[in-house]
Design a protein around this motif. Structure first.
Motif, PDB file in Angstrom:
ATOM      1  N   PHE A 104       0.860  -1.181   0.000  1.00  0.00           N
ATOM      2  CA  PHE A 104       0.000   0.000   0.000  1.00  0.00           C
ATOM      3  C   PHE A 104       0.893   1.227   0.000  1.00  0.00           C
ATOM      4  CE2 PHE A 104       0.556  -1.127   4.441  1.00  0.00           C
ATOM      5  CZ  PHE A 104       0.785   0.084   5.087  1.00  0.00           C
ATOM      6  N   PHE A 105       0.298   2.382  -0.242  1.00  0.00           N
ATOM      7  CA  PHE A 105       1.050   3.617  -0.368  1.00  0.00           C
ATOM      8  C   PHE A 105       0.598   4.591   0.703  1.00  0.00           C
ATOM      9  CE2 PHE A 105       1.404   1.525  -4.375  1.00  0.00           C
ATOM     10  CZ  PHE A 105       2.685   1.813  -4.824  1.00  0.00           C
ATOM     11  N   GLU A 106       1.551   5.274   1.310  1.00  0.00           N
ATOM     12  CA  GLU A 106       1.242   6.122   2.449  1.00  0.00           C
ATOM     13  C   GLU A 106       0.316   7.274   2.094  1.00  0.00           C
ATOM     14  OE1 GLU A 106       5.073   7.158   4.075  1.00  0.00           O
ATOM     15  OE2 GLU A 106       4.845   5.637   5.619  1.00  0.00           O
ATOM     16  N   ASP A 107       0.429   7.794   0.862  1.00  0.00           N
ATOM     17  CA  ASP A 107      -0.446   8.928   0.532  1.00  0.00           C
ATOM     18  C   ASP A 107      -1.882   8.490   0.223  1.00  0.00           C
ATOM     19  OD1 ASP A 107      -0.349   7.799  -1.974  1.00  0.00           O
ATOM     20  OD2 ASP A 107       0.581   9.509  -2.949  1.00  0.00           O
ATOM     21  N   ASN A 108      -2.072   7.148  -0.019  1.00  0.00           N
ATOM     22  CA  ASN A 108      -3.413   6.580  -0.187  1.00  0.00           C
ATOM     23  C   ASN A 108      -4.232   7.352  -1.226  1.00  0.00           C
ATOM     24  OD1 ASN A 108      -5.323   4.617   0.446  1.00  0.00           O
ATOM     25  ND2 ASN A 108      -6.349   5.917   1.935  1.00  0.00           N
ATOM     26  N   SER A 109      -3.595   7.721  -2.339  1.00  0.00           N
ATOM     27  CA  SER A 109      -4.273   8.584  -3.310  1.00  0.00           C
ATOM     28  C   SER A 109      -5.418   7.882  -4.026  1.00  0.00           C
ATOM     29  CB  SER A 109      -3.261   9.098  -4.343  1.00  0.00           C
ATOM     30  OG  SER A 109      -2.647   8.018  -5.019  1.00  0.00           O
ATOM     31  N   THR A 110      -5.390   6.558  -4.128  1.00  0.00           N
ATOM     32  CA  THR A 110      -6.480   5.864  -4.802  1.00  0.00           C
ATOM     33  C   THR A 110      -7.431   5.186  -3.822  1.00  0.00           C
ATOM     34  OG1 THR A 110      -5.355   3.721  -4.963  1.00  0.00           O
ATOM     35  CG2 THR A 110      -4.899   5.337  -6.699  1.00  0.00           C
ATOM     36  N   GLY A 111      -7.016   5.035  -2.573  1.00  0.00           N
ATOM     37  CA  GLY A 111      -7.847   4.328  -1.606  1.00  0.00           C
ATOM     38  C   GLY A 111      -7.718   2.825  -1.673  1.00  0.00           C
ATOM     39  N   ASP A 112      -6.917   2.317  -2.602  1.00  0.00           N
ATOM     40  CA  ASP A 112      -6.746   0.878  -2.772  1.00  0.00           C
ATOM     41  C   ASP A 112      -5.392   0.449  -2.215  1.00  0.00           C
ATOM     42  OD1 ASP A 112      -9.165   0.651  -4.188  1.00  0.00           O
ATOM     43  OD2 ASP A 112      -8.170   1.218  -6.066  1.00  0.00           O
ATOM     44  N   ASP A 113      -5.244  -0.856  -2.036  1.00  0.00           N
ATOM     45  CA  ASP A 113      -3.912  -1.426  -1.897  1.00  0.00           C
ATOM     46  C   ASP A 113      -3.836  -2.648  -2.792  1.00  0.00           C
ATOM     47  OD1 ASP A 113      -5.154  -3.432  -0.431  1.00  0.00           O
ATOM     48  OD2 ASP A 113      -4.263  -2.853   1.464  1.00  0.00           O
ATOM     49  N   TYR A 114      -2.723  -3.391  -2.746  1.00  0.00           N
ATOM     50  CA  TYR A 114      -2.430  -4.304  -3.829  1.00  0.00           C
ATOM     51  C   TYR A 114      -1.851  -5.628  -3.334  1.00  0.00           C
ATOM     52  CZ  TYR A 114      -2.782   0.207  -6.049  1.00  0.00           C
ATOM     53  OH  TYR A 114      -3.249   1.459  -6.443  1.00  0.00           O
ATOM     54  N   VAL A 115      -2.303  -6.708  -3.954  1.00  0.00           N
ATOM     55  CA  VAL A 115      -1.589  -7.966  -3.894  1.00  0.00           C
ATOM     56  C   VAL A 115      -0.354  -7.797  -4.770  1.00  0.00           C
ATOM     57  CG1 VAL A 115      -1.680 -10.430  -4.428  1.00  0.00           C
ATOM     58  CG2 VAL A 115      -3.744  -9.248  -3.603  1.00  0.00           C
ATOM     59  N   SER A 116       0.818  -8.140  -4.269  1.00  0.00           N
ATOM     60  CA  SER A 116       2.039  -7.886  -5.043  1.00  0.00           C
ATOM     61  C   SER A 116       2.963  -9.094  -5.016  1.00  0.00           C
ATOM     62  CB  SER A 116       2.770  -6.652  -4.511  1.00  0.00           C
ATOM     63  OG  SER A 116       3.008  -6.736  -3.128  1.00  0.00           O
ATOM     64  N   LEU A 117       3.521  -9.397  -6.193  1.00  0.00           N
ATOM     65  CA  LEU A 117       4.459 -10.507  -6.331  1.00  0.00           C
ATOM     66  C   LEU A 117       5.659 -10.063  -7.145  1.00  0.00           C
ATOM     67  CD1 LEU A 117       1.333 -11.952  -7.034  1.00  0.00           C
ATOM     68  CD2 LEU A 117       2.761 -13.883  -6.363  1.00  0.00           C
ATOM     69  N   VAL A 118       6.813 -10.643  -6.828  1.00  0.00           N
ATOM     70  CA  VAL A 118       8.044 -10.446  -7.585  1.00  0.00           C
ATOM     71  C   VAL A 118       8.655 -11.819  -7.825  1.00  0.00           C
ATOM     72  CG1 VAL A 118      10.381  -9.493  -7.560  1.00  0.00           C
ATOM     73  CG2 VAL A 118       8.489  -8.164  -6.603  1.00  0.00           C
ATOM     74  N   ARG A 119       9.194 -12.042  -9.030  1.00  0.00           N
ATOM     75  CA  ARG A 119       9.964 -13.264  -9.271  1.00  0.00           C
ATOM     76  C   ARG A 119      11.438 -12.892  -9.445  1.00  0.00           C
ATOM     77  NH1 ARG A 119       8.824 -18.385 -10.765  1.00  0.00           N
ATOM     78  NH2 ARG A 119       6.746 -17.974 -11.580  1.00  0.00           N
ATOM     79  N   SER A 120      12.273 -13.518  -8.631  1.00  0.00           N
ATOM     80  CA  SER A 120      13.713 -13.312  -8.679  1.00  0.00           C
ATOM     81  C   SER A 120      14.354 -14.542  -9.311  1.00  0.00           C
ATOM     82  CB  SER A 120      14.238 -13.102  -7.258  1.00  0.00           C
ATOM     83  OG  SER A 120      15.645 -13.139  -7.201  1.00  0.00           O
ATOM     84  N   ARG A 121      15.185 -14.317 -10.326  1.00  0.00           N
ATOM     85  CA  ARG A 121      15.831 -15.427 -11.032  1.00  0.00           C
ATOM     86  C   ARG A 121      17.269 -15.587 -10.593  1.00  0.00           C
ATOM     87  NH1 ARG A 121      14.894 -16.022 -17.393  1.00  0.00           N
ATOM     88  NH2 ARG A 121      16.326 -17.698 -16.875  1.00  0.00           N
ATOM     89  N   PHE A 122      17.720 -16.843 -10.548  1.00  0.00           N
ATOM     90  CA  PHE A 122      19.068 -17.143 -10.099  1.00  0.00           C
ATOM     91  C   PHE A 122      19.885 -17.720 -11.255  1.00  0.00           C
ATOM     92  CE2 PHE A 122      16.634 -18.267  -6.023  1.00  0.00           C
ATOM     93  CZ  PHE A 122      16.482 -16.924  -5.719  1.00  0.00           C
ATOM     94  N   ASP A 123      20.036 -16.977 -12.312  1.00  0.00           N
ATOM     95  CA  ASP A 123      20.752 -17.473 -13.494  1.00  0.00           C
ATOM     96  C   ASP A 123      22.200 -17.844 -13.181  1.00  0.00           C
ATOM     97  OD1 ASP A 123      19.031 -15.009 -15.423  1.00  0.00           O
ATOM     98  OD2 ASP A 123      18.559 -17.140 -15.237  1.00  0.00           O
ATOM     99  N   LEU A 124      22.777 -17.176 -12.197  1.00  0.00           N
ATOM    100  CA  LEU A 124      24.181 -17.427 -11.876  1.00  0.00           C
ATOM    101  C   LEU A 124      24.341 -18.311 -10.663  1.00  0.00           C
ATOM    102  CD1 LEU A 124      25.507 -13.771 -12.362  1.00  0.00           C
ATOM    103  CD2 LEU A 124      25.367 -15.613 -14.042  1.00  0.00           C
ATOM    104  N   ILE A 125      23.251 -18.869 -10.164  1.00  0.00           N
ATOM    105  CA  ILE A 125      23.313 -19.600  -8.908  1.00  0.00           C
ATOM    106  C   ILE A 125      24.252 -20.805  -8.998  1.00  0.00           C
ATOM    107  CG2 ILE A 125      21.380 -21.202  -9.283  1.00  0.00           C
ATOM    108  CD1 ILE A 125      20.497 -20.535  -6.438  1.00  0.00           C
ATOM    109  N   PHE A 126      25.120 -20.899  -8.008  1.00  0.00           N
ATOM    110  CA  PHE A 126      26.033 -22.040  -7.847  1.00  0.00           C
ATOM    111  C   PHE A 126      27.013 -22.172  -9.007  1.00  0.00           C
ATOM    112  CE2 PHE A 126      21.821 -23.776  -6.232  1.00  0.00           C
ATOM    113  CZ  PHE A 126      21.913 -23.037  -5.071  1.00  0.00           C
TER     114      PHE A 126
END
Length: 443
Positions: free
Chosen positions: A415-437
């Protein structure tokens, strides 16, 4: 009981932003620039750390998520690997369903079924959703846990039974149901076990649960002490009794080490060698300063070479872990450990109110500096409606590692502190590990 421990103090350094992609950066094939946001209507959702939602992966790369709404109902959604909604779930092409039967405003927990459905528990109801998102009326007949329970987790054991765990002001409570949602009479008393966790101030928080392959149940969280919470881990035998082989009485109780006032668990995971990895938070009495990481052997003792580590994300920019997370732990291939937290960046280059932060370590707890900015990588949620909203505020609910795409999903609420829309959000991020190990080092 364990009462004292050595602290492994770590300081994670940071590097300036780099032009090339880092190991652990956002996956550009997911959503928009690695992010998915779903607008949630303003239903006077409390600006607190609870209730939280949950996340579960399906074998084919799709995922399910659950998040409470401010009116006490619950959204459960299903999406494809690229973040687009699976319109075969639900009846309105949104890829989600609204469960009004779960009317108490409580944390949601879910376990995915192989057919794309899920079992959901909120502390107010236990139900099963079919592959198309409809409620299975044949599931969950008979008595259920009390509606006022603070839910701490839901898992399925190797026999297909469901273990639910939560806490009240009095004690920790664990329940087991069979594959059809019927209380398991072979567990405790009529399917329920009450664990007496002493507390000086009647504060007892069970935050997470896991099940070993042999049916032993592990729960973790904290209990009140005179100076602040103690870290508590409990192991139950398959019949629900305390396991005498786990630290002599089934309970590990650790007072925060010198210089700290609290220590508690947010998440646990059983490693392939049977040891238990615990992540959480600690405080020095001034700020919620430190991430916690510990490893216990199969007898409930801290592994000497690992111990209990309290460490702060520090460097440039300064990153302070924050107590707004739940299930933030995953064991990766090649024995790495991934933790998630919510951090305050305060300074450039991020310049946002809070952010999702991932930290990766080796199996011995030492920070894996090849990941991101010297061991950590952070993500902020862009204003999804381009309304000029500022003060973005992320709350982390769960992470899940997908082996096939070598990536980590981070799930929560923004959610955003200024609450300009009155909504908040389900939020997802995908992080990739192309260099892992890539270094092939197995520590």
């Amino acid at each position: 009981m364990l009462r004292w421990l050595a602290v492994g103090g770590l300081m994670l350094g940071a590097c300036p932003p780099m032009a090339h992609a880092l190991d652990g950066d956002a996956d550009p094939t997911f959503g928009i620039n690695g992010q998915v946001t779903i607008t949630r209507p303003n239903l006077k959702f409390p600006a607190t750390t609870a209730p939280t939602g949950d996340l579960a992966l399906l074998p084919d790369g799709r995922y399910l998520w659950a998040q409470p709404l401010g009116d006490g109902s619950l959204w459960v959604g299903r999406a494809f690997r690229d973040g687009s909604p699976d319109t075969g779930f639900g009846s309105d092409s949104s890829g989600r369903v609204t469960l009004t039967a779960c009317t108490a405003l409580r944390a949601a927990n879910l376990v995915a079924n192989a057919d794309g459905g899920a079992v959901v528990w909120t502390g107010a109801c236990l139900l099963r959703l079919t592959a198309n998102g409809s409620i299975d009326a044949t599931f969950g007949a008979g008595p259920q846990p009390p509606a006022g329970l603070r839910s701490g987790g839901l898992v399925r054991d190797s026999s297909g039974r469901f273990v639910l765990a939560g806490s009240s002001a009095q004690n920790w409570l664990v329940y087991r149901f069979d594959a059809n949602g019927v209380a398991d009479a072979t567990f405790g008393t009529a399917g329920a076990v009450e664990v007496n966790v002493p507390a000086t101030n009647n504060v007892r928080e069970l935050r997470t649960v896991s099940v070993r392959s042999d049916g032993h149940i592990l729960t973790a969280g904290s209990r009140g002490n005179t100076h602040g919470p103690n870290l508590v881990v409990v192991q139950l035998q398959e019949d629900g009794s305390l396991d005498p082989a786990w630290n002599a009485n089934g309970i590990v109780d650790i007072t925060a080490p010198n210089g700290f006032s609290s220590a508690y668990a947010n998440a646990i995971a059983v490693d392939e060698d049977g040891s238990l990895v615990v992540s959480g938070m600690g405080s020095n009495g001034v700020v919620n300063c430190c991430m916690l990481l510990a490893r216990f052997d199969t007898a409930g003792q801290l592994v000497p070479s690992f111990g209990l580590r309290l460490f702060q994300l520090a460097g440039a920019p300064n990153l302070f872990p924050f107590f707004e997370q739940r299930d933030g732990l995953a064991l990766l291939p090649n024995h790495r450990i991934m933790m998630a937290t919510i951090s305050f960046p305060f300074t450039a280059p991020f310049g946002h109110r809070t952010q999702y932060t991932l930290v990766r370590t080796f199996a011995d707890g030492e920070v894996d500096a090849s990941f991101g900015h010297g061991g950590w990588n952070s993500f902020t949620i862009a204003d999804p409606v381009a309304a000029g909203q500022t003060g973005d505020y992320e709350q982390g609910h769960a992470i899940a590692y997908e082996r096939d795409s070598d990536s980590m999903l981070i799930f929560g609420r923004t959610f955003f502190e200024d609450n300009s829309t009155g909504d908040d959000y389900v939020s997802l991020v995908r992080s990739r590990f192309d260099l892992i190990f890539a270094d092939g080092v197995d520590r």
